[in-house]
Design a protein around this motif. Structure first.
Motif, short mmCIF file in Angstrom:
data_model
loop_
_atom_site.label_atom_id
_atom_site.label_comp_id
_atom_site.label_asym_id
_atom_site.label_seq_id
_atom_site.Cartn_x
_atom_site.Cartn_y
_atom_site.Cartn_z
N SER A 205 23.36 44.51 70.99
CA SER A 205 22.81 44.72 69.66
C SER A 205 21.65 45.69 69.75
O SER A 205 20.89 45.67 70.73
N VAL A 206 21.53 46.55 68.73
CA VAL A 206 20.44 47.52 68.65
C VAL A 206 19.57 47.12 67.47
O VAL A 206 20.08 46.94 66.35
N TYR A 207 18.27 47.00 67.70
CA TYR A 207 17.34 46.61 66.65
C TYR A 207 16.48 47.80 66.27
O TYR A 207 15.84 48.42 67.14
N GLU A 208 16.48 48.13 64.99
CA GLU A 208 15.81 49.34 64.50
C GLU A 208 14.90 49.02 63.32
O GLU A 208 15.31 48.33 62.40
N PRO B 168 18.77 58.62 69.23
CA PRO B 168 19.95 59.11 69.96
C PRO B 168 20.13 58.42 71.32
O PRO B 168 21.26 58.14 71.73
N VAL B 169 19.02 58.13 71.99
CA VAL B 169 19.11 57.54 73.33
C VAL B 169 19.55 56.08 73.25
O VAL B 169 20.45 55.64 73.97
N GLY B 170 18.94 55.32 72.34
CA GLY B 170 19.33 53.92 72.20
C GLY B 170 20.77 53.75 71.77
O GLY B 170 21.50 52.89 72.30
N LEU B 171 21.21 54.57 70.82
CA LEU B 171 22.59 54.46 70.33
C LEU B 171 23.60 54.90 71.38
O LEU B 171 24.68 54.31 71.51
N THR B 172 23.27 55.94 72.15
CA THR B 172 24.18 56.38 73.21
C THR B 172 24.29 55.31 74.29
O THR B 172 25.38 55.03 74.80
N MET B 173 23.16 54.68 74.61
CA MET B 173 23.19 53.58 75.58
C MET B 173 24.09 52.46 75.08
O MET B 173 24.90 51.91 75.84
N ALA B 174 23.98 52.14 73.80
CA ALA B 174 24.83 51.09 73.23
C ALA B 174 26.30 51.45 73.35
O ALA B 174 27.14 50.60 73.69
#
Length: 378
Positions: free
Chosen positions: A34-37, A17-23
Motif C-alpha cells: 500500500s502507498v500512503y499519500e 514517481p519513486v514511491g509508485l515505481t517501487m510499488a
C-alpha cells in the motif's frame, strides 16, 4: 523465484514517481503493498516543471516495470534554444532520431497517472499524512491524519527530502546549498506571452546573464513553466524576503533584477499570476544511517539523498533506488530483508554521492556571474 517478502505487507510513504515505481516493482513479484499519500486525491496538481527520465538510469526502472513505451508515448522529446539577455538565439540543439529517446520531458501529473494506471485498484491511499510510526507487536504501526491506523512488516519512506518519517533511519539535517529558484507558469502561453513563446521556438529555452539564469519549457500540459535561478542574497540569511502570496511583488523584483534584459523577458514576468519560491537543498550522505532499526525500514528517492536539480539526477537516482532495492529483495542472494536493505544502502551511498557531487559542481559553476549555458551544454 526467491521472495523475501512472501506473506509480508509493505507500506510505502509517498506517491511520487519513486514511491509508485517501487510499488509497481513489488506488485510484479506478488507482494502486498500500500502507498500512503498526503495529497487529497489523484487529481491534486503537482507543482513544478517537467521531468526527464534518462536512458541508463530512470528509464531502466520504467523498463523493468514494463512502462517504458508508455513513458515514450506520454513524453515529449525537446530540443534546446540558448539565448542571450537581448533575446538573440546563440545555439540550437535539435531533436534527431538518434537522441529522441535520451531524455524526453513528461508532465509530473502525466507521469503519476501513468504509474497509477499500472497499479492494482486501491493500492494508493489518499489524504493519508503519516503522523507517527512505531513498533507494535512485531509490526510497524502507522498512524495518519484523516485515515485509520495501518500495520506493515516493512516500511519504505519515499515522501521527499523534508520528510519527518526519514528520522527513523537517518537523522542528518537537510542543508541549504546557497541557490534560490523562483518558478512561474503561464497557461495558454501562445496567447498570454506570445513573444516569449515564439522565442522558445517549440524548444526548452535557457538564458544566463550576470548571475541570473532562466530555464523555460513552453509545453507543460498546456502551460509554459519556467524557473529563475540565482545565488541566494546574503540579506536572505534566515528567510527569503519576498511574499509569494503577492505576485506583483515578485514581478517587481524580477523587473528590477532583469532591468537590462530584453523586453520579451519582462513580458514573461508581467504575465505570470502565480509564483513559488524555494531554496535548493541537499541531504548529505556523509554520515552512516541508523543500524538499530527494530524492523525492516529504509529510504528511497529524495528522502534518502535530496539534491539540487542542477544535474537532472534527482528523480533518476531515486528510480535507480527502486531497481537496486527490488533486485535485492527478489534475486535470492540475501537471507533476510535486512541484509537486502543493507546491501542496497551501501550501493546507493556510492551512486547517489556521485550524483550529488555532479549537482554541486554544476551549482558552483552556475553561481558564477560569467556563467554561460553555452559552456554548460557543450
Amino acid at each position: 523465484m526467491h521472495n523475501l517478502l512472501n506473506d509480508k505487507k509493505v507500506a510505502i510513504i509517498g506517491a511520487g514517481p519513486v514511491g509508485l515505481t517501487m510499488a509497481k516493482l513489488l506488485q510484479q513479484n506478488g507482494v502486498e503493498v500500500s502507498v500512503y499519500e498526503r495529497d487529497k486525491d489523484s487529481k491534486t496538481r503537482i507543482w513544478g516543471g517537467t521531468l526527464d527520465l534518462h536512458a541508463g538510469s530512470g528509464q531502466e526502472a520504467l523498463k523493468k516495470a514494463g512502462l517504458l513505451e508508455k513513458y515514450y508515448e506520454n513524453a515529449l522529446p525537446m530540443g534546446v534554444n540558448i539565448a542571450d539577455e537581448h533575446a538573440k538565439i546563440l545555439s540550437t540543439t535539435e531533436i534527431t532520431p538518434e537522441n529522441q529517446f535520451d531524455n524526453p520531458e513528461i508532465n509530473r501529473n502525466d507521469l503519476r497517472n501513468l504509474l497509477l494506471d499500472s497499479l492494482k485498484t486501491g493500492t494508493v491511499i489518499w489524504d493519508g499524512k503519516l503522523t507517527n510510526l512505531e513498533e507494535s507487536n512485531g509490526k510497524w504501526l502507522l498512524q495518519f491524519d484523516n485515515i485509520p491506523d495501518e500495520t506493515a512488516d516493512f516500511v519504505i519512506i519515499a515522501n521527499g527530502g523534508m520528510s519527518k518519517a526519514r528520522y527513523y533511519v537517518n537523522e542528518t539535517e537537510v542543508e541549504d546549498t546557497g541557490t534560490f529558484i523562483i518558478q512561474g507558469d503561464i497557461p495558454k502561453p501562445e496567447v498570454n506571452c506570445p513573444e516569449f513563446y515564439h522565442l522558445c521556438g517549440g524548444k526548452r529555452l535557457m538564458a544566463a546573464y550576470k548571475g541570473n539564469l532562466l530555464v523555460a519549457n513552453p509545453y507543460n500540459s498546456g502551460a509554459l513553466t519556467y524557473g529563475i535561478i540565482f545565488k541566494k542574497p546574503e540579506e536572505w540569511s534566515h528567510e527569503n524576503q519576498l511574499n509569494f502570496q503577492n505576485p506583483d511583488e515578485i514581478i517587481k523584483f524580477f523587473l528590477n533584477r532583469f532591468s537590462d534584459w530584453a523586453e520579451v523577458y519582462k513580458e514573461l514576468f508581467r504575465e505570470t499570476k502565480f509564483f513559488v519560491g524555494l531554496p535548493t537543498r541537499k541531504l548529505p550522505l556523509n554520515k552512516p544511517w541508523k543500524t538499530d532499526r527494530p524492523l525492516p525500514i529504509t529510504l528511497i528517492g529524495d528522502s534518502a539523498h535530496l539534491m539540487p536539480p542542477f544535474a537532472g539526477q534527482g528523480v533518476n537516482t531515486g528510480l535507480v533506488d527502486t531497481l537496486t532495492l527490488s533486485e535485492n529483495l527478489f534475486n535470492g542472494k540475501f537471507e533476510t530483508i535486512e541484509a537486502a536493505i543493507n546491501d542496497y544502502e551501501q550501493k546507493m551511498f556510492v551512486y547517489a554521492s556521485e550524483a550529488q557531487s555532479a549537482s554541486s559542481e554544476n551549482e558552483i559553476e552556475m553561481q558564477d556571474p560569467d556563467f554561460s549555458f553555452m559552456k554548460f551544454i557543450h
